[in-house]
Each structure stands twice: as C-alpha cells, then as structure tokens.
Design a protein around this motif. Structure first.
Motif, short mmCIF file in Angstrom:
data_model
loop_
_atom_site.label_atom_id
_atom_site.label_comp_id
_atom_site.label_asym_id
_atom_site.label_seq_id
_atom_site.Cartn_x
_atom_site.Cartn_y
_atom_site.Cartn_z
N ALA A 136 0.83 -1.21 0.00
CA ALA A 136 0.00 0.00 0.00
C ALA A 136 0.86 1.26 0.00
CB ALA A 136 -0.94 -0.01 1.20
N LEU A 137 1.90 1.27 0.85
CA LEU A 137 2.73 2.47 0.93
C LEU A 137 3.64 2.61 -0.29
CD1 LEU A 137 3.57 2.48 4.72
CD2 LEU A 137 2.05 4.03 3.50
N ASP A 138 4.10 1.50 -0.85
CA ASP A 138 4.86 1.58 -2.10
C ASP A 138 3.99 2.15 -3.22
OD1 ASP A 138 7.11 0.58 -0.89
OD2 ASP A 138 7.10 -1.34 -1.96
N GLN A 139 2.73 1.72 -3.25
CA GLN A 139 1.83 2.19 -4.29
C GLN A 139 1.60 3.70 -4.19
OE1 GLN A 139 -1.48 -0.48 -4.52
NE2 GLN A 139 -2.49 0.63 -6.19
N LEU A 140 1.52 4.20 -2.96
CA LEU A 140 1.38 5.64 -2.78
C LEU A 140 2.68 6.37 -3.11
CD1 LEU A 140 -0.68 6.04 0.52
CD2 LEU A 140 -1.36 6.74 -1.78
N GLY A 141 3.79 5.82 -2.68
CA GLY A 141 5.08 6.41 -2.99
C GLY A 141 5.28 7.81 -2.42
N LEU A 142 4.83 8.03 -1.20
CA LEU A 142 4.92 9.37 -0.61
C LEU A 142 6.32 9.66 -0.08
CD1 LEU A 142 1.56 9.42 1.40
CD2 LEU A 142 2.00 10.40 -0.86
N PRO A 143 6.79 10.91 -0.24
CA PRO A 143 8.10 11.27 0.31
C PRO A 143 8.02 11.55 1.80
CG PRO A 143 7.10 13.19 -0.71
CD PRO A 143 6.15 12.04 -0.96
N ALA A 144 9.15 11.52 2.46
CA ALA A 144 9.20 11.88 3.88
C ALA A 144 8.63 13.27 4.08
CB ALA A 144 10.64 11.82 4.38
N GLY A 145 7.85 13.41 5.15
CA GLY A 145 7.22 14.68 5.46
C GLY A 145 5.80 14.80 4.95
N ALA A 146 5.39 13.88 4.07
CA ALA A 146 4.02 13.90 3.55
C ALA A 146 3.05 13.42 4.61
CB ALA A 146 3.91 13.03 2.31
N THR A 147 1.77 13.71 4.40
CA THR A 147 0.73 13.30 5.35
C THR A 147 -0.06 12.13 4.79
OG1 THR A 147 -0.81 14.92 4.39
CG2 THR A 147 0.47 15.61 6.30
N VAL A 148 -0.35 11.16 5.65
CA VAL A 148 -1.14 10.01 5.23
C VAL A 148 -2.20 9.72 6.30
CG1 VAL A 148 0.46 8.31 6.25
CG2 VAL A 148 -1.10 7.61 4.41
N LEU A 149 -3.40 9.43 5.85
CA LEU A 149 -4.50 9.04 6.73
C LEU A 149 -4.67 7.53 6.62
CD1 LEU A 149 -6.96 9.79 8.55
CD2 LEU A 149 -8.30 9.93 6.45
N VAL A 150 -4.60 6.84 7.75
CA VAL A 150 -4.86 5.40 7.78
C VAL A 150 -6.27 5.22 8.35
CG1 VAL A 150 -4.10 3.15 8.59
CG2 VAL A 150 -2.41 4.94 8.12
N ASN A 151 -7.20 4.86 7.48
CA ASN A 151 -8.61 4.74 7.86
C ASN A 151 -8.88 3.34 8.38
OD1 ASN A 151 -11.32 5.68 8.05
ND2 ASN A 151 -11.82 4.53 6.18
N GLY A 152 -9.07 3.21 9.70
CA GLY A 152 -9.20 1.90 10.32
C GLY A 152 -7.84 1.41 10.78
N VAL A 153 -7.18 2.24 11.59
CA VAL A 153 -5.78 2.01 11.93
C VAL A 153 -5.58 0.92 12.98
CG1 VAL A 153 -5.67 3.71 13.81
CG2 VAL A 153 -3.63 3.28 12.41
N GLY A 154 -6.61 0.51 13.69
CA GLY A 154 -6.39 -0.31 14.88
C GLY A 154 -6.14 -1.77 14.68
N GLY A 155 -6.44 -2.33 13.50
CA GLY A 155 -6.24 -3.76 13.28
C GLY A 155 -4.81 -4.10 12.90
N GLY A 156 -4.59 -5.38 12.59
CA GLY A 156 -3.24 -5.84 12.29
C GLY A 156 -2.62 -5.15 11.10
N VAL A 157 -3.38 -5.02 10.01
CA VAL A 157 -2.86 -4.37 8.81
C VAL A 157 -2.71 -2.87 9.05
CG1 VAL A 157 -3.23 -3.91 6.36
CG2 VAL A 157 -3.85 -6.13 7.30
N GLY A 158 -3.72 -2.25 9.67
CA GLY A 158 -3.68 -0.81 9.90
C GLY A 158 -2.48 -0.38 10.73
N LEU A 159 -2.19 -1.13 11.80
CA LEU A 159 -1.04 -0.78 12.64
C LEU A 159 0.27 -1.05 11.91
CD1 LEU A 159 -2.27 -2.05 16.11
CD2 LEU A 159 -1.89 0.33 15.43
N ALA A 160 0.30 -2.08 11.04
CA ALA A 160 1.50 -2.32 10.24
C ALA A 160 1.74 -1.17 9.27
CB ALA A 160 1.36 -3.64 9.49
N VAL A 161 0.67 -0.71 8.62
CA VAL A 161 0.79 0.44 7.72
C VAL A 161 1.29 1.66 8.49
CG1 VAL A 161 -0.49 2.08 6.29
CG2 VAL A 161 -0.97 -0.37 6.11
N ALA A 162 0.70 1.90 9.66
CA ALA A 162 1.07 3.07 10.45
C ALA A 162 2.53 3.01 10.89
CB ALA A 162 0.16 3.19 11.66
N ARG A 163 2.96 1.88 11.41
CA ARG A 163 4.35 1.77 11.89
C ARG A 163 5.33 1.98 10.73
NH1 ARG A 163 6.62 -0.41 16.47
NH2 ARG A 163 4.82 -1.65 17.07
N LEU A 164 5.04 1.35 9.60
CA LEU A 164 5.93 1.48 8.45
C LEU A 164 5.94 2.92 7.93
CD1 LEU A 164 7.84 -0.01 6.55
CD2 LEU A 164 5.86 -0.61 5.14
N ALA A 165 4.77 3.55 7.92
CA ALA A 165 4.68 4.94 7.46
C ALA A 165 5.47 5.88 8.36
CB ALA A 165 3.22 5.37 7.39
#
Length: 307
Positions: A136-165
């Motif tokens: 998901a984050l590779d597909q977005l390809g956002l640079p450092a300092g960009a803002t990202v909203l993780v909608n539904g952050v509390g589950g296993g995938v959401g927290l993985a996305v958040a930590r990696l972001a």
C-alpha cells in the motif's frame, strides 16, 4: 493424523469444526510444513463464508482455515527451489491447505526462509499484514514529510501500515474506535476517534490542505467519508473495498512473492514492521481467536500458536 480447525460447508461460525486429517502431500510447487504459528485475518472468515473464489485449491470439505503461517519444512514437492527440509519458513497457503493445523502445505513461490533473529510468531504475521502494508505504501510512494491518513488504523494491517509509514518519515493520522487509541498512539499515530468526534472535521483541523495519501482498511461508508480528504483522489488506496475506483482511487496491488516476503522480514528485523501482537491463542482456542477478528473489534494482530 493431525488436528485441524476448519469448516465443513460454507456459512457462519456454526459450520466450523475440529477434525483430524493426515499430513497433506505436497504437490508440485508446494512445501509441507509443521506449523508453529498461524496468523488470523479477516480473509479467513470471508473465505469460510464462501465470498471469495479461487483460493481453495479445489480441495474438498472439510477445509482448513487460515492463510499464513510460520513453521519448519518437512517435505518438498517437485520444482521447489530455495527451500530445504528442516528450514524455518513463513508464507502463504494459497493452494487451499489452510494454516490452523498441525501440518499444512504452503505455496513455495510464496514462501521464504525465516531469517536469523526473527521469531516464528512475528514471521507468521508478515505474509498478510506485513506485505500488505509494504504494498500500500509503495503504491502511494509518498516522500518523507508527507501526510497520510490510515482509515481503520487499529487492526493488524492498519497498525502495520502506520508503523511502516512513521518509519518512512510520514506524518500519520489514523481513525478508529476508542479501544484502538492506545496501540495506535504507541506506534506514532495522531489518533482520531470516530466514536467520539466528527472524523471529517477533526481530520481537516489537523491537515487543512488535505492528505497527500489515504490508506483505507475499513471500506464502505467509512471510505466514502474520508476519500474527499485526499488532495488527489488517485492517492486513495483501499485494502478493504474493491469499489474504490468509483471514487477515483485504487485498490491495493498485492505482491505475495518470496522477494516481498523477504523484504518484509528485513523491515521487521530493523524494527520498521514489527507487528503489534495483542493475543496468542493455542490451536484448541482457535474458535475464540477467529471470533475476535470476525467481530471487527480486534486491536492489533491475533495469532494461533500451534507447536
């Protein structure tokens, strides 16, 4: 014979059952493993309900639940390269073998060695949640300092996305229910509680000019609420709702190959993709493990320790 937890027909939790089965025989391109840990995912109960075709390998009922596991190779089918008997591995059960079982078969091209220093418990969470976060984050390809909203952050995938972001230097805002706040904030998320505040108003207050990207884990009405918060609709990536192109966004492009698994494992070793594991159940308690995830209220990652 070994014990397994699965289902005898399509349906709800009432079709689930424990049963004995002989060790599967690995077919071409498969490895037989002794399962040490299996990950629990929403896809498991979706498959049980018969809502997804093509992931059962044509196997008869009863079928074993579970799509990801870590364990030890016991035998190899033909045309298996890079995996040896006795090695610790982790990967996907993409040919219908299931993983809530003492032994199972994994698809060899979608299985990798567990690197030294990585536990089987962590490795078992990476095939689904870990590689989805990377994709998901590779597909977005956002640079450092960009803002990202993780909608539904509390589950296993959401927290993985958040930590990696956070590890990539992104400013992360996450939505979830009150019970998800603690784990989300612990990985560096600015949390928006959709049960206590207006998500749109709170998000716009935090990021007035709109988000550089959105990763959606919730889908449905929730996705439709947050999608307009993206500066560019194309930068809405959904993991949970294939109708996202109707909003101008994209569905996550999944890479389940060995190379991506190895990459996720390196990130986990570096502390950038360490899962938030909130519950470890024995195989005998598999019904409770899946029920927690199926309820939609699970925080972090739930796993089943089999060995």
């Amino acid at each position: 014979m070994g014990q397994a937890w699965g289902f005898g027909r399509y349906g709800g939790p009432e079709v689930q059952e424990f049963f004995e089965r002989p060790d599967p025989v690995p077919a071409r391109g498969e490895v037989l493993i002794r399962v040490e840990v299996a990950g629990v995912n929403p896809l498991d109960h979706i498959l049980r309900a018969g809502l997804v075709d093509g992931l059962d390998g044509g196997r008869p009922f009863p079928r074993v639940l579970g799509m990801e596991a870590a364990g030890t190779v016991l035998a190899r089918g033909e045309d298996v390269d890079g995996l040896e008997v006795g090695e610790a591995v982790f990967g996907f059960a993409l040919t219908g073998g299931g993983t809530y079982a003492e032994t199972t078969v994994l698809s060899a091209p979608h299985t990798a060695r567990v690197p030294d220093g990585l536990s089987a418990t962590v490795a078992a969470t990476l095939p689904v949640a870990g590689t989805t976060a990377v994709d998901a984050l590779d597909q977005l390809g956002l640079p450092a300092g960009a803002t990202v909203l993780v909608n539904g952050v509390g589950g296993g995938v959401g927290l993985a996305v958040a930590r990696l972001a956070v590890g990539r230097g992104l400013r992360v805002i996450g939505t979830g229910s009150t019970a998800k706040r603690e784990h989300a904030e612990a990985v560096g998320v600015r949390f928006v509680d959709y049960t206590a505040e207006n998500v749109t108003a709170a998000a716009r207050e935090l990021v007035p000019d709109g988000f550089d990207g959105i990763v959606d884990l919730a889908g449905g009405a929730s996705l439709r609420t947050v999608a307009p918060l993206a500066r560019n609709p194309r930068d809405v990536i959904s993991v949970g709702d294939m109708s996202v192109p109707e909003l101008g966004g994209r569905f996550v492009e999944r890479r389940t190959d060995r190379r991506n698994l190895e990459r996720a494992a390196r990130l986990a070793l570096d502390g950038l993709l360490t899962p938030v594991i909130t519950a470890v159940h024995p195989l005998s308690d598999a019904p409770a493990a899946l029920a927690t995830v199926e309820s939609g209220h699970a925080s972090g990652k739930v796993v089943i320790k089999v060995a």
